[in-house]
Design a protein around this motif. Structure first.
Motif, PDB file in Angstrom:
ATOM      1  N   PHE A  77       4.675   7.640   0.834  1.00  0.00           N
ATOM      2  CA  PHE A  77       4.996   8.772  -0.034  1.00  0.00           C
ATOM      3  C   PHE A  77       4.423  10.072   0.527  1.00  0.00           C
ATOM      4  O   PHE A  77       4.985  11.144   0.316  1.00  0.00           O
ATOM      5  CB  PHE A  77       4.475   8.536  -1.457  1.00  0.00           C
ATOM      6  CG  PHE A  77       5.227   7.464  -2.184  1.00  0.00           C
ATOM      7  CD1 PHE A  77       6.464   7.730  -2.744  1.00  0.00           C
ATOM      8  CD2 PHE A  77       4.722   6.182  -2.285  1.00  0.00           C
ATOM      9  CE1 PHE A  77       7.183   6.750  -3.409  1.00  0.00           C
ATOM     10  CE2 PHE A  77       5.424   5.179  -2.939  1.00  0.00           C
ATOM     11  CZ  PHE A  77       6.654   5.463  -3.499  1.00  0.00           C
ATOM     12  N   CYS A  78       3.310   9.992   1.221  1.00  0.00           N
ATOM     13  CA  CYS A  78       2.691  11.171   1.837  1.00  0.00           C
ATOM     14  C   CYS A  78       3.570  11.642   2.999  1.00  0.00           C
ATOM     15  O   CYS A  78       3.892  10.862   3.898  1.00  0.00           O
ATOM     16  CB  CYS A  78       1.300  10.810   2.352  1.00  0.00           C
ATOM     17  SG  CYS A  78       0.583  12.097   3.386  1.00  0.00           S
ATOM     18  N   PRO A  79       3.960  12.936   3.016  1.00  0.00           N
ATOM     19  CA  PRO A  79       4.811  13.450   4.100  1.00  0.00           C
ATOM     20  C   PRO A  79       4.186  13.292   5.484  1.00  0.00           C
ATOM     21  O   PRO A  79       4.903  13.034   6.455  1.00  0.00           O
ATOM     22  CB  PRO A  79       4.996  14.929   3.753  1.00  0.00           C
ATOM     23  CG  PRO A  79       4.728  15.020   2.295  1.00  0.00           C
ATOM     24  CD  PRO A  79       3.720  13.944   1.982  1.00  0.00           C
ATOM     25  N   PHE A  80       2.881  13.412   5.608  1.00  0.00           N
ATOM     26  CA  PHE A  80       2.235  13.274   6.915  1.00  0.00           C
ATOM     27  C   PHE A  80       2.365  11.842   7.431  1.00  0.00           C
ATOM     28  O   PHE A  80       2.692  11.611   8.592  1.00  0.00           O
ATOM     29  CB  PHE A  80       0.762  13.699   6.848  1.00  0.00           C
ATOM     30  CG  PHE A  80       0.104  13.731   8.198  1.00  0.00           C
ATOM     31  CD1 PHE A  80       0.182  14.869   8.990  1.00  0.00           C
ATOM     32  CD2 PHE A  80      -0.580  12.631   8.693  1.00  0.00           C
ATOM     33  CE1 PHE A  80      -0.410  14.899  10.254  1.00  0.00           C
ATOM     34  CE2 PHE A  80      -1.173  12.650   9.946  1.00  0.00           C
ATOM     35  CZ  PHE A  80      -1.083  13.794  10.733  1.00  0.00           C
ATOM     36  N   VAL A  81       2.117  10.875   6.553  1.00  0.00           N
ATOM     37  CA  VAL A  81       2.242   9.462   6.939  1.00  0.00           C
ATOM     38  C   VAL A  81       3.694   9.159   7.298  1.00  0.00           C
ATOM     39  O   VAL A  81       3.972   8.493   8.292  1.00  0.00           O
ATOM     40  CB  VAL A  81       1.740   8.525   5.819  1.00  0.00           C
ATOM     41  CG1 VAL A  81       1.979   7.063   6.166  1.00  0.00           C
ATOM     42  CG2 VAL A  81       0.258   8.772   5.540  1.00  0.00           C
ATOM     43  N   ARG A  82       4.631   9.674   6.498  1.00  0.00           N
ATOM     44  CA  ARG A  82       6.054   9.452   6.757  1.00  0.00           C
ATOM     45  C   ARG A  82       6.460  10.014   8.125  1.00  0.00           C
ATOM     46  O   ARG A  82       7.129   9.351   8.910  1.00  0.00           O
ATOM     47  CB  ARG A  82       6.867  10.102   5.636  1.00  0.00           C
ATOM     48  CG  ARG A  82       8.327   9.766   5.659  1.00  0.00           C
ATOM     49  CD  ARG A  82       9.035  10.135   4.359  1.00  0.00           C
ATOM     50  NE  ARG A  82       8.771  11.467   3.873  1.00  0.00           N
ATOM     51  CZ  ARG A  82       8.096  11.753   2.746  1.00  0.00           C
ATOM     52  NH1 ARG A  82       7.590  10.808   1.993  1.00  0.00           N
ATOM     53  NH2 ARG A  82       7.936  13.007   2.373  1.00  0.00           N
ATOM     54  N   ILE A 130       0.864  -1.179   0.000  1.00  0.00           N
ATOM     55  CA  ILE A 130       0.000   0.000   0.000  1.00  0.00           C
ATOM     56  C   ILE A 130       0.901   1.228   0.000  1.00  0.00           C
ATOM     57  O   ILE A 130       1.703   1.419   0.917  1.00  0.00           O
ATOM     58  CB  ILE A 130      -0.923   0.030   1.230  1.00  0.00           C
ATOM     59  CG1 ILE A 130      -1.818  -1.199   1.267  1.00  0.00           C
ATOM     60  CG2 ILE A 130      -1.757   1.314   1.234  1.00  0.00           C
ATOM     61  CD1 ILE A 130      -2.672  -1.314   2.519  1.00  0.00           C
ATOM     62  N   SER A 131       0.777   2.055  -1.038  1.00  0.00           N
ATOM     63  CA  SER A 131       1.516   3.316  -1.124  1.00  0.00           C
ATOM     64  C   SER A 131       0.579   4.440  -0.711  1.00  0.00           C
ATOM     65  O   SER A 131      -0.394   4.740  -1.416  1.00  0.00           O
ATOM     66  CB  SER A 131       2.013   3.560  -2.553  1.00  0.00           C
ATOM     67  OG  SER A 131       2.932   2.559  -2.935  1.00  0.00           O
ATOM     68  N   PHE A 132       0.857   5.046   0.454  1.00  0.00           N
ATOM     69  CA  PHE A 132       0.042   6.172   0.915  1.00  0.00           C
ATOM     70  C   PHE A 132       0.541   7.430   0.220  1.00  0.00           C
ATOM     71  O   PHE A 132       1.731   7.748   0.275  1.00  0.00           O
ATOM     72  CB  PHE A 132       0.110   6.307   2.431  1.00  0.00           C
ATOM     73  CG  PHE A 132      -0.631   5.210   3.142  1.00  0.00           C
ATOM     74  CD1 PHE A 132      -2.019   5.203   3.165  1.00  0.00           C
ATOM     75  CD2 PHE A 132       0.042   4.176   3.775  1.00  0.00           C
ATOM     76  CE1 PHE A 132      -2.721   4.183   3.806  1.00  0.00           C
ATOM     77  CE2 PHE A 132      -0.643   3.158   4.422  1.00  0.00           C
ATOM     78  CZ  PHE A 132      -2.029   3.164   4.437  1.00  0.00           C
ATOM     79  N   THR A 133      -0.366   8.147  -0.444  1.00  0.00           N
ATOM     80  CA  THR A 133       0.047   9.251  -1.317  1.00  0.00           C
ATOM     81  C   THR A 133      -0.370  10.642  -0.832  1.00  0.00           C
ATOM     82  O   THR A 133       0.276  11.622  -1.180  1.00  0.00           O
ATOM     83  CB  THR A 133      -0.515   9.036  -2.736  1.00  0.00           C
ATOM     84  OG1 THR A 133      -1.948   8.925  -2.659  1.00  0.00           O
ATOM     85  CG2 THR A 133       0.059   7.774  -3.361  1.00  0.00           C
ATOM     86  N   HIS A 134      -1.445  10.737  -0.062  1.00  0.00           N
ATOM     87  CA  HIS A 134      -1.936  12.066   0.324  1.00  0.00           C
ATOM     88  C   HIS A 134      -2.881  11.950   1.514  1.00  0.00           C
ATOM     89  O   HIS A 134      -3.722  11.058   1.542  1.00  0.00           O
ATOM     90  CB  HIS A 134      -2.678  12.707  -0.855  1.00  0.00           C
ATOM     91  CG  HIS A 134      -3.234  14.058  -0.564  1.00  0.00           C
ATOM     92  ND1 HIS A 134      -2.442  15.173  -0.414  1.00  0.00           N
ATOM     93  CD2 HIS A 134      -4.505  14.489  -0.391  1.00  0.00           C
ATOM     94  CE1 HIS A 134      -3.213  16.226  -0.157  1.00  0.00           C
ATOM     95  NE2 HIS A 134      -4.468  15.830  -0.139  1.00  0.00           N
ATOM     96  N   THR A 135      -2.714  12.846   2.472  1.00  0.00           N
ATOM     97  CA  THR A 135      -3.610  12.904   3.624  1.00  0.00           C
ATOM     98  C   THR A 135      -4.237  14.285   3.679  1.00  0.00           C
ATOM     99  O   THR A 135      -3.547  15.284   3.468  1.00  0.00           O
ATOM    100  CB  THR A 135      -2.846  12.635   4.942  1.00  0.00           C
ATOM    101  OG1 THR A 135      -2.204  11.370   4.844  1.00  0.00           O
ATOM    102  CG2 THR A 135      -3.781  12.649   6.139  1.00  0.00           C
ATOM    103  N   GLU A 136      -5.525  14.322   3.959  1.00  0.00           N
ATOM    104  CA  GLU A 136      -6.236  15.598   4.015  1.00  0.00           C
ATOM    105  C   GLU A 136      -7.311  15.545   5.095  1.00  0.00           C
ATOM    106  O   GLU A 136      -8.047  14.563   5.184  1.00  0.00           O
ATOM    107  CB  GLU A 136      -6.887  15.847   2.648  1.00  0.00           C
ATOM    108  CG  GLU A 136      -7.357  17.240   2.417  1.00  0.00           C
ATOM    109  CD  GLU A 136      -7.798  17.439   0.966  1.00  0.00           C
ATOM    110  OE1 GLU A 136      -8.969  17.790   0.770  1.00  0.00           O
ATOM    111  OE2 GLU A 136      -6.981  17.199   0.046  1.00  0.00           O
TER     112      GLU A 136
END
Length: 112
Positions: A75-80, A37-43
Motif C-alpha cells: 500500500f505504501c507508494p515507496f514499497v510499491r 504483511i501490508s506495508f503502509t508507510h515508509t519514512e
C-alpha cells in the motif's frame, strides 16, 4: 570509517527499522493479517536522507517477509515503486492482487 547499517523488525511497533550505528534512521510500518504483511508507510529521518537507506530498509523488510513465508501488499507508494523496479520481489505480491497495485502479472522472465 563506514556506518553500520542494519534492518531489524520491531514487531511490537509493527514496523521494520533501519538502524545506522544503532540509531533509528527510518522505518516502514506494516499491518499483519495472518501470513500477509501490508506495508503502509515508509519514512526516513531527514538527517539520513540521500544515502539510499529507504532502499536498504525496504529490501531488508521484503527479505524478512520472504523468510517468514509471508505475502506482501504494498500500500505504501515507496514499497510499491521498489517492487516495480526490483522484480525479484514481485512473487511476494499475490498474482490476483498485482493489478490493484499497478504491478505486472509476471516478472517477465521466460523459462528458467
Amino acid at each position: 570509517m563506514s556506518d553500520s547499517v542494519v534492518v531489524a523488525e520491531d514487531s511490537a511497533g509493527s514496523r521494520f527499522e533501519v538502524l545506522v550505528d544503532g540509531e533509528a534512521a527510518g522505518f516502514v510500518a506494516y499491518r499483519r493479517n495472518g501470513s500477509t504483511i501490508s506495508f503502509t508507510h515508509t519514512e526516513i529521518d531527514e538527517r539520513f536522507e540521500g544515502r539510499g537507506l529507504g532502499s536498504v530498509l525496504v529490501s531488508g523488510a521484503l527479505d524478512a517477509a520472504r523468510a517468514q513465508g509471508a505475502t506482501v501488499l504494498p500500500f505504501c507508494p515507496f514499497v510499491r515503486r521498489y517492487i516495480s523496479r526490483h522484480h525479484e520481489y514481485l512473487d511476494l505480491v499475490p498474482v490476483d492482487q498485482r493489478a490493484r497495485f499497478e504491478l505486472p502479472a509476471d516478472n517477465g522472465e521466460v523459462g528458467t
